[in-house]
Design a protein around this motif. Structure first.
Motif, PDB file in Angstrom:
ATOM      1  N   SER A 125       0.711  -1.109   0.254  1.00  0.00           N
ATOM      2  CA  SER A 125      -0.408  -0.068   0.143  1.00  0.00           C
ATOM      3  C   SER A 125       0.847   0.697   0.291  1.00  0.00           C
ATOM      4  O   SER A 125       1.874   0.957   0.963  1.00  0.00           O
ATOM      5  N   ILE A 126       0.785   2.092  -1.068  1.00  0.00           N
ATOM      6  CA  ILE A 126       1.026   4.173  -0.934  1.00  0.00           C
ATOM      7  C   ILE A 126       0.203   4.765  -0.501  1.00  0.00           C
ATOM      8  O   ILE A 126      -0.791   4.879  -1.521  1.00  0.00           O
ATOM      9  N   ALA A 127       0.580   5.499   0.270  1.00  0.00           N
ATOM     10  CA  ALA A 127      -0.691   7.184  -0.458  1.00  0.00           C
ATOM     11  C   ALA A 127       0.224   8.170  -0.899  1.00  0.00           C
ATOM     12  O   ALA A 127       1.815   7.579  -1.544  1.00  0.00           O
TER      13      ALA A 127
ATOM     14  N   TYR B  81       4.245  -3.386  -8.045  1.00  0.00           N
ATOM     15  CA  TYR B  81       4.400  -3.634  -6.650  1.00  0.00           C
ATOM     16  C   TYR B  81       3.332  -2.638  -5.863  1.00  0.00           C
ATOM     17  O   TYR B  81       3.906  -2.957  -3.929  1.00  0.00           O
ATOM     18  N   PHE B  82       2.957  -2.148  -5.921  1.00  0.00           N
ATOM     19  CA  PHE B  82       1.739  -0.711  -5.367  1.00  0.00           C
ATOM     20  C   PHE B  82       0.705  -0.626  -5.524  1.00  0.00           C
ATOM     21  O   PHE B  82       0.133  -0.949  -6.970  1.00  0.00           O
TER      22      PHE B  82
ATOM     23  N   ALA C  31      10.453   2.154  -4.978  1.00  0.00           N
ATOM     24  CA  ALA C  31       9.438   3.553  -5.906  1.00  0.00           C
ATOM     25  C   ALA C  31      10.157   4.588  -6.542  1.00  0.00           C
ATOM     26  O   ALA C  31      10.336   5.118  -7.663  1.00  0.00           O
ATOM     27  N   THR C  32      11.916   4.570  -6.375  1.00  0.00           N
ATOM     28  CA  THR C  32      12.863   5.321  -6.643  1.00  0.00           C
ATOM     29  C   THR C  32      13.440   4.620  -7.683  1.00  0.00           C
ATOM     30  O   THR C  32      13.398   5.689  -9.345  1.00  0.00           O
ATOM     31  N   ALA C  33      12.719   3.130  -8.848  1.00  0.00           N
ATOM     32  CA  ALA C  33      13.663   3.372  -9.731  1.00  0.00           C
ATOM     33  C   ALA C  33      11.909   3.136 -11.245  1.00  0.00           C
ATOM     34  O   ALA C  33      12.678   3.973 -11.506  1.00  0.00           O
TER      35      ALA C  33
ATOM     36  N   ASN D 116      15.330  14.280  -8.149  1.00  0.00           N
ATOM     37  CA  ASN D 116      16.232  13.710  -6.756  1.00  0.00           C
ATOM     38  C   ASN D 116      15.165  13.477  -5.890  1.00  0.00           C
ATOM     39  O   ASN D 116      13.947  14.354  -5.696  1.00  0.00           O
ATOM     40  N   VAL D 117      14.969  12.088  -5.511  1.00  0.00           N
ATOM     41  CA  VAL D 117      14.290  11.265  -4.413  1.00  0.00           C
ATOM     42  C   VAL D 117      15.009  11.635  -3.217  1.00  0.00           C
ATOM     43  O   VAL D 117      16.192  10.882  -2.963  1.00  0.00           O
ATOM     44  N   GLN D 118      13.969  11.634  -1.824  1.00  0.00           N
ATOM     45  CA  GLN D 118      14.482  12.013  -0.591  1.00  0.00           C
ATOM     46  C   GLN D 118      13.955  11.223  -0.193  1.00  0.00           C
ATOM     47  O   GLN D 118      12.970  10.975  -0.251  1.00  0.00           O
TER      48      GLN D 118
END
Length: 368
Positions: free
Chosen positions: A48-50, A72-73, A135-137, A157-159
């Motif tokens: 699960s992703i919000a 995946y999500f 998620a980064t991929a 950019n992913v933080q």
């Protein structure tokens, strides 16, 4: 030779008449291959992703669509402000939150550079790290699709931000799981052989003629194990805090109370097993083999329940250790209160009442 084959035939008849032996020989291998085949995997999927989309433009919509299309999500919530992020994790609505700032699309269009944030529940560091990587991929893949037609390359950019366990310590995950497994197996196994021992040693006849009610006999057998288990709980918590450096972020009283409730559930399960079996060996086998695999595989301790097929996810609902594991993570790791674990508490309470009622009913029938 004919006599030899006669003995073989007799042994087949003996096995065929023993339902427990048939179950062990034929049923347990099937159950194990199904459980291991579907649950034993390091791959994370259907998590699960919000989404907190503050940009609400074409670029943010494209990223959201890519994440939704991924296996995946599953997008379970669309948030409206940053204050909802903590609540999302407290209610287990999602394991990870994607935050798209209000200037995301504008930054991409004007300076070819933008920033997003991934916030994840790191109470299980392995799953959190895997979700961040997945998620980064996906975001990187979206960036590459933009660069295929761009003169100036785009850069996103992913933080990442890890809540509850920023240092990604493995103990934060396995301590709650080990607590659930130890209490489930020890309490159930020890109580499972109590009444059976009375039958095998012949002291059941003494209990039959005593004026003590079946309810009191069952409670008398459970209370010593309950008190000893409280000592075990204390030792486990002391070792967790002072040896493994796992803090108790929530209420110690609440955690202890929930642990005692789970212990009573396990004791009730053990009493039920002991009331329907005739030998200590059978009672021990059922309590060990029948509970070890579900506790390890279907509690969410080692493998995410979301990864499993629907049938196994449904079965996991009847595994008491699943609900206790969620309680320990919520109270001990996340520091949440009773309102956040009310559902799990009610489920364990219902299981306790049902198991204890069945144990008393079967015990009463055997006394008549």
């Amino acid at each position: 030779m004919k006599q030899f084959f006669s003995f073989i035939k007799k042994e087949f008849y003996h096995i065929w008449r023993d339902r427990r032996t048939m179950f062990i020989l034929l049923g347990m291998p099937l159950a194990q291959i199904i459980i291991f085949g579907f649950a034993l995997t390091n791959e994370v999927k259907n998590e699960s992703i919000a989404i907190l989309d503050q940009s609400k433009d074409a670029a943010s919509s494209q990223i959201i669509n890519k994440i939704s299309a991924s296996r995946y999500f599953n997008v379970t919530a669309l948030l409206h402000n940053p204050d909802e992020i903590a609540r999302t994790f407290q209610t287990n609505t999602a394991r990870i939150v994607l935050v798209l700032p209000s200037t995301f699309g504008e930054d991409l269009r004007h300076v070819n550079k933008a920033q997003v944030q991934l916030v994840t529940d790191a109470s299980d560091p392995n799953i959190a790290t895997t979700l961040i990587n997945y998620a980064t991929a996906i975001i990187t893949d979206y960036q590459q699709s933009l660069n295929s037609t761009a003169v100036i390359p785009y850069q996103i950019n992913v933080q990442s931000r890890m809540l509850y366990n920023p240092q990604l310590k493995g103990a934060y995950s396995f301590v709650p799981g080990v607590m659930a497994m130890v209490l489930m197996l020890i309490c159930t196994m020890m109580t499972a052989i109590t009444i059976v021992r009375e039958k095998e040693t012949g002291t059941m006849e003494v209990m039959l003629v005593s004026p003590v009610q079946p309810m009191k006999i069952v409670m008398a057998k459970a209370i010593p194990y309950l008190l000893l288990t409280v000592v075990n709980i204390t030792n486990i918590l002391l070792l967790s805090v002072f040896v493994l450096d796992v803090p108790i972020n929530g209420s110690l009283i609440l955690l202890t109370g929930e642990s005692i409730l789970f212990t009573i559930t396990c004791l009730s399960f053990g009493l039920l097993i002991s009331s329907v079996t005739d030998s200590q060996q059978t009672a021990m086998m059922i309590s060990m083999m029948g509970l070890f695999l579900p506790t390890v595989m279907l509690s969410g301790f080692m493998f995410p329940i979301e990864n499993m097929p629907l049938a196994l996810r449904i079965v996991s609902n009847v595994v008491p250790s699943r609900w206790y594991y969620e309680i320990v993570v919520a109270v001990m790791i996340k520091g949440l209160g009773i309102s956040s674990i009310l559902k799990q508490t009610l489920v364990l309470s219902g299981m306790t009442v049902l198991l204890l009622s069945l144990a008393i009913k079967n015990f009463k029938i055997r006394l008549e």
